[in-house]
Design an enzyme around this catalytic site. Structure first.
Site, PDB file in Angstrom:
ATOM      1  N   ASN A   8      32.324  13.796   2.287  1.00 22.45           N
ATOM      2  CA  ASN A   8      30.925  14.221   2.236  1.00 22.45           C
ATOM      3  C   ASN A   8      30.193  13.567   3.404  1.00 22.45           C
ATOM      4  OD1 ASN A   8      28.194  14.577   1.738  1.00 22.45           O
ATOM      5  ND2 ASN A   8      28.317  14.121  -0.441  1.00 22.45           N
ATOM      6  N   ARG A  83      32.129  18.792   1.815  1.00 19.34           N
ATOM      7  CA  ARG A  83      30.747  19.262   1.810  1.00 19.34           C
ATOM      8  C   ARG A  83      30.484  19.944   3.151  1.00 19.34           C
ATOM      9  NH1 ARG A  83      25.602  15.656   3.322  1.00 19.34           N
ATOM     10  NH2 ARG A  83      23.919  17.084   2.806  1.00 19.34           N
ATOM     11  N   HIS A 171      20.872  20.489   0.142  1.00 17.20           N
ATOM     12  CA  HIS A 171      21.139  19.518  -0.921  1.00 17.20           C
ATOM     13  C   HIS A 171      21.582  20.206  -2.217  1.00 17.20           C
ATOM     14  CE1 HIS A 171      18.305  16.672   1.398  1.00 17.20           C
ATOM     15  NE2 HIS A 171      19.549  16.256   1.581  1.00 17.20           N
ATOM     16  N   ARG A 231      14.026  12.780  10.551  1.00 12.20           N
ATOM     17  CA  ARG A 231      13.629  14.172  10.741  1.00 12.20           C
ATOM     18  C   ARG A 231      12.170  14.373  10.372  1.00 12.20           C
ATOM     19  NH1 ARG A 231      18.382  16.742   7.354  1.00 12.20           N
ATOM     20  NH2 ARG A 231      19.052  14.588   7.061  1.00 12.20           N
ATOM     21  N   ARG A 274      14.227   0.742   2.781  1.00  9.41           N
ATOM     22  CA  ARG A 274      14.288  -0.659   2.370  1.00  9.41           C
ATOM     23  C   ARG A 274      13.635  -1.557   3.404  1.00  9.41           C
ATOM     24  NH1 ARG A 274      20.669  -0.225   1.325  1.00  9.41           N
ATOM     25  NH2 ARG A 274      20.337   0.894   3.296  1.00  9.41           N
ATOM     26  N   ILE A 318      16.954   6.854  -2.216  1.00 10.57           N
ATOM     27  CA  ILE A 318      15.593   6.362  -2.455  1.00 10.57           C
ATOM     28  C   ILE A 318      15.142   6.737  -3.853  1.00 10.57           C
ATOM     29  CG2 ILE A 318      13.189   6.576  -1.725  1.00 10.57           C
ATOM     30  CD1 ILE A 318      14.220   7.081   1.128  1.00 10.57           C
ATOM     31  N   GLU A 366      27.566  14.275  -5.758  1.00 12.49           N
ATOM     32  CA  GLU A 366      28.021  15.454  -5.021  1.00 12.49           C
ATOM     33  C   GLU A 366      29.539  15.512  -4.950  1.00 12.49           C
ATOM     34  OE1 GLU A 366      24.353  15.852  -1.829  1.00 12.49           O
ATOM     35  OE2 GLU A 366      25.862  14.294  -1.549  1.00 12.49           O
TER      36      GLU A 366
END
Length: 379
Positions: A8, A83, A171, A231, A274, A318, A366
């Site tokens: 992935n 993926r 996603h 992004r 973080r 997150i 996933e």
């Protein structure tokens, strides 16, 4: 003895897992290489992260294959699941990655330049390492196929829509897993109106009604919607025309929008939430403010699209781990029935709401969705 491997590749990390094939694959080993770049780290589940030095996606794949081979023992990898971020108009269901399919997916590289080339590079590496294994591609766009036209189209000349210029959403593997958990554990909610917030280095939100995606913040590419690690998220196209008129070329603009914007661009400090949460710099606070504001704005829009809201689900790095971000997103949304249980939120509990609209944290997986697809293909 046999095994299934999943790969992935994300924009800044590469996750992997090894499963024993079964109707419900059994996890044997999992891990990731994160922070791709000069200071990449490998972390196996149950172990501390270790520095592996400079690593791009290609080096990460080599390191993962070396690690996996050391854990296989006498087992053979009979299937590898990948993926694949973009399936375009053609690909929805998981598919065997033949040379013809790979050629068609390679043609989609410009639609997901931060992901698709790395996804396909991982396919090539896995084919070389396990030439007898069945290679299966699973698509991040698949979950969103069948959107209503108004959530699919741009107000551009119609022939462009017919040619494939439309909102695809991404996603999807994460949304597939999360909605599956909701359906299994909370069938009452699965029949209702749910907004799933996948918040990580890449971030998007999905309006799910009756278990079906009816809208996504991401569109034609993985740039749209929420601001992300590097992004930009939603952007007035007039900005691009302005930059082009000033002499910026397509390659420069692509570099800026994909790699120099988002949290990193706004803060000038880091793409990592973080790091920003720990920083006292006003620019870090402003980047977080913008991130939270955009999530709130999209949440209200999705509630309007569905005619109400029964639950909000947080997932992704997150979404699953940053309690302060969840708290700030929910703050002030009592008019949508959202109220946070501060104590439950602080410990990343599953159920963190106390209002009439439920708030859940579900750890996405996933890799399991991919492994299930490979197991089905193996029969």
């Amino acid at each position: 003895m046999s095994a299934i491997l999943t790969l992935n590749a994300g924009s800044s990390s590469l996750k992997f897992a090894v499963y024993a094939p079964a109707p419900e694959p059994e996890l044997n080993l999992s891990g990731l290489i994160e922070n791709l770049g000069p200071l990449a780290r490998m972390k196996l589940k149950g172990e501390d992260a270790r520095e592996i030095g400079p690593a791009d996606h290609a080096a990460a794949v080599r390191a993962i294959l070396s690690t996996v081979e050391g854990h296989l023992g006498d087992r053979d990898v009979v299937g590898v699941g990948h993926r694949i971020v973009h399936g375009g108009k053609t690909f929805g269901d998981p598919v065997a990655l033949t040379a013809d399919v790979i050629a068609q997916l390679t043609a989609l590289n410009p639609l997901a330049p931060l992901h698709q080339p790395h996804n396909l590079a991982a396919v090539a590496a896995a084919q070389a390492a396990f030439p007898e294994a069945l290679q299966i591609g699973c698509f991040d766009t698949a979950f969103h196929r069948g959107h209503p036209f108004v959530n699919d189209a741009f107000a551009l000349p119609r022939h462009l829509y017919d040619e494939g210029v439309r909102r695809y959403g991404f996603h999807g593997l994460s949304y597939d897993y999360v909605t599956g958990v909701v359906a299994q554990q909370r069938p009452d909610l699965a029949r209702g109106r749910v907004v799933v917030c996948h918040l990580g280095n890449g971030a998007s939100m999905c309006a799910v009604q009756g278990g079906r995606s009816i809208g996504s913040t991401m569109g034609f590419s993985a740039l749209d919607g929420l601001p992300m690690g590097t992004r930009c998220g939603q952007l007035d196209p007039g900005v691009l025309l302005y930059l082009m008129a000033r002499g910026m070329g397509a390659a420069q603009i692509e570099q800026m929008l994909y790699l120099e914007s988002g949290l990193k661009g706004l803060s000038g400090i880091s793409h990592d939430m973080r790091t920003l949460l720990a920083s006292a710099a006003p620019e870090a606070a402003e980047a977080i403010d913008y991130y939270v504001f955009r999530i709130k704005r999209e949440l209200g829009a999705m509630a309007a699209v569905m005619g109400g809201l029964d639950a909000v689900v947080f997932c992704g790095g997150i979404g699953e781990n940053a309690a302060p971000i969840r708290a700030r997103v929910i703050e002030g949304l009592g008019f949508l029935g959202l109220q946070l249980d501060a104590a439950a939120n602080a410990v990343n509990a599953t159920d963190i709401g106390i209002g009439p609209t439920e708030i859940l944290v579900i750890r996405t997986d996933e890799e399991r969705v991919i492994a299930r697809a490979v197991a089905r293909a193996l029969g």
